[in-house]
Design an enzyme around this catalytic site. Structure first.
Site, mmCIF file in Angstrom:
data_model
loop_
_atom_site.group_PDB
_atom_site.id
_atom_site.type_symbol
_atom_site.label_atom_id
_atom_site.label_comp_id
_atom_site.label_asym_id
_atom_site.label_seq_id
_atom_site.Cartn_x
_atom_site.Cartn_y
_atom_site.Cartn_z
ATOM 1 N N LYS A 186 37.581 41.904 30.888
ATOM 2 C CA LYS A 186 36.303 41.291 30.910
ATOM 3 C C LYS A 186 35.164 42.234 31.108
ATOM 4 O O LYS A 186 34.936 42.928 32.386
ATOM 5 C CB LYS A 186 36.110 39.955 32.058
ATOM 6 C CG LYS A 186 34.917 39.156 31.581
ATOM 7 C CD LYS A 186 34.471 38.291 32.760
ATOM 8 C CE LYS A 186 33.484 39.260 33.584
ATOM 9 N NZ LYS A 186 32.186 39.599 33.114
ATOM 10 N N GLY A 239 32.867 47.411 40.404
ATOM 11 C CA GLY A 239 31.621 46.534 40.583
ATOM 12 C C GLY A 239 31.187 46.549 41.740
ATOM 13 O O GLY A 239 31.563 47.817 42.653
ATOM 14 N N THR A 241 30.550 45.773 45.830
ATOM 15 C CA THR A 241 31.319 45.749 47.048
ATOM 16 C C THR A 241 31.558 43.986 47.393
ATOM 17 O O THR A 241 32.667 43.705 47.485
ATOM 18 C CB THR A 241 30.976 46.345 48.349
ATOM 19 O OG1 THR A 241 31.177 47.757 47.860
ATOM 20 C CG2 THR A 241 31.654 46.010 49.662
ATOM 21 N N GLY A 244 33.869 42.603 45.007
ATOM 22 C CA GLY A 244 35.205 43.053 45.209
ATOM 23 C C GLY A 244 35.744 42.310 46.070
ATOM 24 O O GLY A 244 37.077 41.954 46.028
ATOM 25 N N GLU A 261 37.180 49.745 42.609
ATOM 26 C CA GLU A 261 36.082 51.068 42.664
ATOM 27 C C GLU A 261 34.784 50.235 42.895
ATOM 28 O O GLU A 261 34.161 49.580 41.858
ATOM 29 C CB GLU A 261 36.124 51.664 41.074
ATOM 30 C CG GLU A 261 37.346 52.205 40.636
ATOM 31 C CD GLU A 261 37.716 53.535 41.617
ATOM 32 O OE1 GLU A 261 36.702 54.050 42.161
ATOM 33 O OE2 GLU A 261 38.790 54.058 41.249
ATOM 34 N N CYS A 295 27.370 54.541 40.358
ATOM 35 C CA CYS A 295 27.975 54.013 41.591
ATOM 36 C C CYS A 295 27.916 55.512 42.612
ATOM 37 O O CYS A 295 27.973 55.107 43.865
ATOM 38 C CB CYS A 295 29.377 53.758 41.309
ATOM 39 S SG CYS A 295 30.413 55.032 40.456
ATOM 40 N N GLU A 396 22.774 50.206 48.948
ATOM 41 C CA GLU A 396 22.780 50.585 47.433
ATOM 42 C C GLU A 396 21.790 49.904 46.712
ATOM 43 O O GLU A 396 21.565 48.765 46.570
ATOM 44 C CB GLU A 396 24.279 50.167 47.031
ATOM 45 C CG GLU A 396 24.153 50.656 45.670
ATOM 46 C CD GLU A 396 25.646 50.470 44.895
ATOM 47 O OE1 GLU A 396 26.067 49.169 44.907
ATOM 48 O OE2 GLU A 396 26.341 51.547 44.437
HETATM 49 P P1 NAD Z 1 28.994 43.297 39.903
HETATM 50 O O1 NAD Z 1 30.010 43.174 40.970
HETATM 51 O O2 NAD Z 1 27.951 42.272 39.850
HETATM 52 O O3 NAD Z 1 29.677 42.760 38.508
HETATM 53 C C1 NAD Z 1 30.986 43.477 37.939
HETATM 54 C C2 NAD Z 1 31.767 42.660 37.100
HETATM 55 O O4 NAD Z 1 32.241 41.865 37.906
HETATM 56 C C3 NAD Z 1 31.180 41.941 35.974
HETATM 57 O O5 NAD Z 1 31.848 42.094 34.953
HETATM 58 C C4 NAD Z 1 30.707 40.695 36.539
HETATM 59 O O6 NAD Z 1 30.695 39.754 35.274
HETATM 60 C C5 NAD Z 1 31.994 40.497 37.371
HETATM 61 N N1 NAD Z 1 31.896 39.426 38.216
HETATM 62 C C6 NAD Z 1 31.009 38.962 39.148
HETATM 63 N N2 NAD Z 1 31.059 38.028 39.835
HETATM 64 C C7 NAD Z 1 32.402 37.994 39.756
HETATM 65 C C8 NAD Z 1 33.532 37.197 40.612
HETATM 66 N N3 NAD Z 1 33.240 36.242 41.315
HETATM 67 N N4 NAD Z 1 34.751 37.162 40.082
HETATM 68 C C9 NAD Z 1 35.281 37.917 39.074
HETATM 69 N N5 NAD Z 1 34.274 38.771 38.486
HETATM 70 C C10 NAD Z 1 33.018 38.687 38.675
HETATM 71 O O7 NAD Z 1 28.502 44.602 39.678
HETATM 72 P P2 NAD Z 1 27.384 45.071 38.600
HETATM 73 O O8 NAD Z 1 25.996 44.683 39.294
HETATM 74 O O9 NAD Z 1 27.717 44.677 37.265
HETATM 75 O O10 NAD Z 1 27.439 46.693 38.754
HETATM 76 C C11 NAD Z 1 26.977 47.489 39.807
HETATM 77 C C12 NAD Z 1 27.968 47.721 40.856
HETATM 78 O O11 NAD Z 1 29.196 48.394 40.378
HETATM 79 C C13 NAD Z 1 27.471 48.734 41.916
HETATM 80 O O12 NAD Z 1 27.498 48.078 43.330
HETATM 81 C C14 NAD Z 1 28.049 49.950 41.593
HETATM 82 O O13 NAD Z 1 28.281 50.868 42.608
HETATM 83 C C15 NAD Z 1 29.380 49.597 41.284
HETATM 84 N N6 NAD Z 1 30.178 50.507 40.460
HETATM 85 C C16 NAD Z 1 31.096 51.444 41.191
HETATM 86 C C17 NAD Z 1 32.026 52.000 40.336
HETATM 87 C C18 NAD Z 1 32.931 52.967 41.151
HETATM 88 O O14 NAD Z 1 33.641 53.800 40.275
HETATM 89 N N7 NAD Z 1 32.950 52.826 42.452
HETATM 90 C C19 NAD Z 1 31.340 52.446 39.116
HETATM 91 C C20 NAD Z 1 30.397 51.771 38.524
HETATM 92 C C21 NAD Z 1 29.762 50.876 39.020
#
Ligand code: NAD
Length: 493
Positions: A186, A239, A241, A244, A261, A295, A396
């Site tokens: 997804k 995504g 924390t 996560g 991650e 990230c 962040e």
């Molecule tokens: P996010 O957590 O809002 O979304 C990430 C994904 O999760 C999206 O596809 C979203 O639709 C989905 N999602 C949202 N809520 C969900 C739920 N309740 N259940 C299941 N899926 C859900 O993150 P974002 O704003 O898209 O991305 C930014 C974040 O990602 C930052 O915190 C960044 O540090 C992190 N990130 C980490 C890495 C790494 O390798 N550590 C790499 C890239 C980004």
């Protein structure tokens, strides 16, 4: 059966999602828009999937896992991955344009990622024929042979953010293909298009129906049902924390394996003996590249007090000289933020920095002159006089904002650098070998870079300490995340 759909128009046309080898609509018939963050223009609509679509995709993935895919030999999976790499290479420009248009990454940067992404695919291709268990001598009575087998874990649910759709998709799908798993991926609702293009290339390469499924939808409507699905054996998530943590809770129903991650607030430490010619641009781009939506952004910049003012002045001059604009222009160095929502978030941090008493050195505002007005642009920003307790030093931001903090001793900077719930990455600039070794040992982070930053290689594990997540991507650890280990005992006397 794969039905063709028009490739890559980016003109507002509708694109379908990919389930069981077919291009399909959401069961509900609902759709959602995706926009070019550089100008706000709708570039496509895609299905807005829900629970029923997830059901369908997981069923397709399970059928493929139990069916034809389970009979693929390692060398056949290897050949497939090599063919995918070849197709990626041939269509690399198309992939780059898709990423730039859907999420704003400057095209020059997107093009520069070719080696990394193709390298990943070829690394996994190599690993497909290198997976094996062990023969282990046991101390049991009788004559019993014991050995381990590595078996694919099954159906993998992959959930990715918007900031690196190509690399994130390959990092999730590549190991699945190498190990013999199947995937339901997804993408983020903010950048779903490149994963759909990737699905086309995978189908063209000959990936069997149902092995890779791409389901477009929002986090709560499609992500959450995937995370809690009882038929999913593992979730790989990249995504924030907070998301996560909700994925871990959702995984409890069938105790599926999870790797995460997550976010970061990574320290970059510049010592008195650093090569400033090198350190200034690298420290700047550790955050400003991808407009800070990284990230591993080195957003807490600790600079030795003796060189602090000079370093900050040079950094500000560097930031002020960066070319900002629509990423599709090959001269652009800094593109837009992904969405108006992200723009508002970052503007909130810019206000918080000033309100909490930090000194704005450069940037600090939204850019809205001329063509920039329709996009989500923020000037590369440096705050000095930041204290460890300010929000801009703790949270962040995911925007182009650096907080500069002076330090006096190595013990002090290690303590302050580690004083965060995160532990994704850290950077060190020094010409002293023992400082380099000491700091890389003492910093609590999954990756430490000395006199460089952003170095990520398919063969080297990448991942977080503490609340930046668990599990590793890259290296043999990565493949293990997609495998079960079985102990087998055979009595032979
Ligand atoms: P996010 O957590 O809002 O979304 C990430 C994904 O999760 C999206 O596809 C979203 O639709 C989905 N999602 C949202 N809520 C969900 C739920 N309740 N259940 C299941 N899926 C859900 O993150 P974002 O704003 O898209 O991305 C930014 C974040 O990602 C930052 O915190 C960044 O540090 C992190 N990130 C980490 C890495 C790494 O390798 N550590 C790499 C890239 C980004």
């Amino acid at each position: 059966m794969t039905t063709a759909q028009p490739r890559h128009l980016l003109d507002g046309s509708h694109r379908r999602m990919f389930i069981g080898g077919a291009w399909v609509e959401a069961v509900s018939g609902q759709t959602m828009e995706t926009r070019n963050p550089a100008n706000g223009v709708v570039i496509a609509t895609v299905p807005r999937a829900g629970k029923k679509d997830i059901e369908r995709a997981v069923a397709a993935a399970r059928n493929a896992f139990d069916g034809p895919w389970s009979r693929f030999k390692p060398h056949e999976r290897q050949k497939l991955l090599l063919r995918i790499a070849e197709l990626f290479e041939r269509h690399w420009e198309e992939i780059c344009v898709s990423d730039t248009t859907d999420m704003g990454l400057p095209i020059a940067r997107a093009r520069g990622n070719a080696n990394r992404v193709l390298g990943m695919l070829r690394y996994y291709a190599g690993m497909a024929t290198a997976l094996h268990g062990q023969t282990i001598d046991n101390s049991l009575p009788g004559d019993i042979v014991s050995y381990t087998r590595k078996e694919p874990i099954g159906v993998v649910g992959a959930i990715i953010p918007w900031n690196a759709p190509t690399a994130a998709s390959v990092w999730k799908i590549g190991p699945a293909l190498a190990t013999g798993c199947t995937v339901v991926l997804k993408p983020s609702e903010d950048a779903p298009l490149t994963p759909l293009l990737i699905a086309e290339l995978m189908a063209e390469a000959g990936v069997p129906d149902g092995v890779v499924n791409i389901v477009t939808g929002t986090g709560t409507e499609a992500g959450a049902p995937l995370a809690e699905h009882m038929g999913v054996d593992k979730i790989v998530f990249t995504g924030s924390t907070a998301t996560g943590q909700s994925i871990v809770r959702a995984s409890a129903g069938n105790l599926k394996r999870v790797s995460l991650e997550l976010g970061g607030k990574s320290p970059v430490i510049v010592c008195t003996d650093a090569d400033l010619e090198r350190a200034v641009p690298v420290a700047a781009m550790s955050v400003f590249a991808n407009s800070g939506q990284i990230c591993i952004a080195g957003s807490r910049l600790f600079v030795a007090r003796q060189i602090h003012d000079e370093f900050v002045a040079r950094l500000a001059a560097y930031a002020a000289g960066l070319r900002i604009g629509n990423g599709i222009d090959p001269e652009t160095e800094i593109g837009p933020l992904i969405s108006p929502r992200q723009l508002q978030r970052v503007e909130g941090y810019l206000r918080a920095g000033s309100e909490e008493g930090a000194r704005l050195v450069v940037g600090g505002t939204r850019l809205s002159q001329g063509a920039l007005a329709a996009g989500n642009f923020v000037a590369p920003t440096v705050f000095a006089g930041v204290s460890d307790t300010m929000r801009i030093a703790r949270e962040e931001i995911f925007g182009p904002v650096i907080s500069a903090l002076p330090f006096d001793t190595l013990d002090e900077v290690v303590r302050r650098a580690n004083d965060t719930p995160y532990g994704l990455a850290a950077g060190v600039f020094t010409r002293d070998l023992s400082t380099a070794h000491q700091l890389s040992r003492r910093l609590q982070a999954g990756s430490v870079w000395v006199n460089t930053y952003h170095a990520i290689d398919p063969a080297v594990p990448f991942g977080g300490y503490k609340m930046s997540g668990y599990g590793r991507e890259g290296g043999t650890d990565h493949l293990d995340e997609y495998l079960n280990t079985k102990g087998v005992f055979i009595r032979i006397d």
